[in-house]
Design an enzyme around this catalytic site. Structure first.
Site, PDB file in Angstrom:
ATOM      1  N   PRO A  99       0.877  -1.258   0.159  1.00  0.00           N
ATOM      2  CA  PRO A  99       0.060  -0.142  -0.041  1.00  0.00           C
ATOM      3  C   PRO A  99       0.763   1.319   0.084  1.00  0.00           C
ATOM      4  CG  PRO A  99      -0.721  -1.536   1.580  1.00  0.00           C
ATOM      5  CD  PRO A  99       0.338  -2.243   1.069  1.00  0.00           C
ATOM      6  N   GLU A 100       0.012   2.364  -0.263  1.00  0.00           N
ATOM      7  CA  GLU A 100       0.677   3.526   0.096  1.00  0.00           C
ATOM      8  C   GLU A 100       1.304   3.882   1.382  1.00  0.00           C
ATOM      9  OE1 GLU A 100      -0.753   8.695  -0.472  1.00  0.00           O
ATOM     10  OE2 GLU A 100      -2.185   6.950  -0.204  1.00  0.00           O
ATOM     11  N   ALA A 101       2.469   4.707   1.363  1.00  0.00           N
ATOM     12  CA  ALA A 101       2.949   4.804   2.721  1.00  0.00           C
ATOM     13  C   ALA A 101       3.396   3.693   3.666  1.00  0.00           C
ATOM     14  CB  ALA A 101       2.398   5.955   3.248  1.00  0.00           C
ATOM     15  N   LYS A 110       4.977  11.162  -5.389  1.00  0.00           N
ATOM     16  CA  LYS A 110       3.476  11.927  -5.447  1.00  0.00           C
ATOM     17  C   LYS A 110       3.632  13.208  -5.888  1.00  0.00           C
ATOM     18  CE  LYS A 110      -1.070  11.045  -3.001  1.00  0.00           C
ATOM     19  NZ  LYS A 110      -1.439  10.962  -1.573  1.00  0.00           N
ATOM     20  N   ALA A 159      -4.638   5.255   0.138  1.00  0.00           N
ATOM     21  CA  ALA A 159      -5.256   5.373   1.495  1.00  0.00           C
ATOM     22  C   ALA A 159      -6.758   5.403   1.760  1.00  0.00           C
ATOM     23  CB  ALA A 159      -4.620   6.473   2.483  1.00  0.00           C
TER      24      ALA A 159
END
Length: 350
Positions: free
Chosen positions: A43-45, A156, A219
């Site tokens: 996932p993101e982050a 991003k 997210a």
């Protein structure tokens, strides 16, 4: 002959420290490899953490001292990949940047760790990171090939809402797609992070590079996310892999929860997940999963292990372009033009 490949997304959550999260990433990747997965998205982050619910003590025109301590904790938990604030591009990828005297490599070793895991498992890893460079943080997506190591990294370009307080804007030049060959199947891989997928021109910049594997770490676990992923897949005639973290409030870092209100405290979900896989005609071939995390299930008897896995045929992308190619036959490029600063929109050489 079909050009098939088994791909997956891991609905994993960030753990209490970077070493713990990296260890989980290795264990999850090893498990995915036993399921035949050759390409895996996190996932993101995921590395560094998504600071959900944290306001960093900030309001318009004011900053509370505890917020600066929160930012310090967040900054120190981020990943150092050895890149520069402006982003060194190919010089970083090819390791042409200077290394400090007495050091083997730039950064904190995370890049080298990811390359080792990809090499040992034979799995192409794409993972969201919160990357520190200089005095700023960037939300990124790094691509790690089992044979060639790191192929590239996205930052991003437009953090969403309050993310802009703690994440700097990345360069649009990082939208460059990367190519890889896995089991004889050629991939052109691009990625849009979370609400970048709501930016039509950014999506078009990826379609223009003829991506056949479109990554959307996020997210966003709302029910509006899946329709967007279906639109992206059908619009770009590309396979879309999307994954999110499944997280309860009490699983957030202490530097966030120590400043929680009574209403915030508890074990309720603040992100339910929703990871999925969609084919080039917009059909959902890996249904979203909810309220399950790989970190909770790999060592348990739970049937759902927090992975969404699909066997895909990359030739379906070409089949889909019979009637729609938004960067070619359907683009009316005699009338509409797109340019992106510092980015070649032509498909990369294969």
């Amino acid at each position: 002959m079909p050009k098939t490949l088994t791909v997956g997304v891991a609905q994993a959550r960030t753990l209490s420290s970077l070493p713990a999260t990296l260890s989980a990433l290795e264990r999850i990747t090893q498990h995915a490899a036993t399921q035949g997965v050759r390409f895996l998205l996190f996932p993101e982050a995921y590395l560094g953490g998504y600071p959900r619910t944290c306001d960093f003590g900030a309001s318009v025109g004011a900053r509370a001292p505890h917020g600066r301590d929160q930012f310090l904790a967040y900054f120190q938990s981020a990943v150092d990949l050895g890149d520069t604030p402006a982003g060194a591009g190919e010089d970083w990828v090819e390791r042409r940047l200077p290394v400090a005297k007495g050091k083997e490599y730039r950064g904190d070793g995370t890049r080298e760790f990811l390359e080792r895991v990809a090499r040992e498992t034979g799995v192409f890893i794409a993972t969201g990171v919160v990357e520190r460079a200089g005095g700023s943080l960037y939300c990124g997506l790094v691509f790690v090939d089992p044979k060639r190591g790191v192929l590239g990294k996205r930052r991003k370009v437009m953090p969403t809402g309050s993310e802009r307080l703690v994440w700097a804007q990345g360069s649009p030049s990082t939208l460059k797609a990367v190519t890889a060959e896995i089991d004889g199947v050629t991939l052109t891989i691009g990625g849009a992070i979370c609400w970048e997928n709501y930016m039509p021109l950014l999506r078009q910049s990826l379609y223009s590079q003829n991506v056949n594997l479109y990554l959307a770490p996020t997210a966003d676990g709302r029910d509006t996310w899946l329709p967007l992923m279906r639109t992206v897949a059908a619009e770009g005639r590309t396979f879309v892999l999307s994954c999110n973290q499944s997280v309860r409030y009490n699983e957030l870092p202490e530097w966030i929860t120590d400043h929680a209100t009574e209403e915030q405290k508890g074990s309720h979900y603040i992100s339910r997940g929703g990871s999925c896989i969609v084919d080039p005609l917009g059909a959902v071939i890996g249904e979203p999963i909810w309220e399950v995390s790989t970190d909770d299930t790999l060592d348990s008897s739970v049937n759902n292990d927090g992975l969404v896995i699909s066997r895909i045929d990359l030739e379906d992308c070409d089949r889909g372009r019979l009637d729609l190619d938004v960067a070619g036959s359907y683009s009316r490029n005699d009338a509409f033009k797109l340019t992106v600063e510092g980015l070649d929109l032509n498909p990369p050489p294969l």
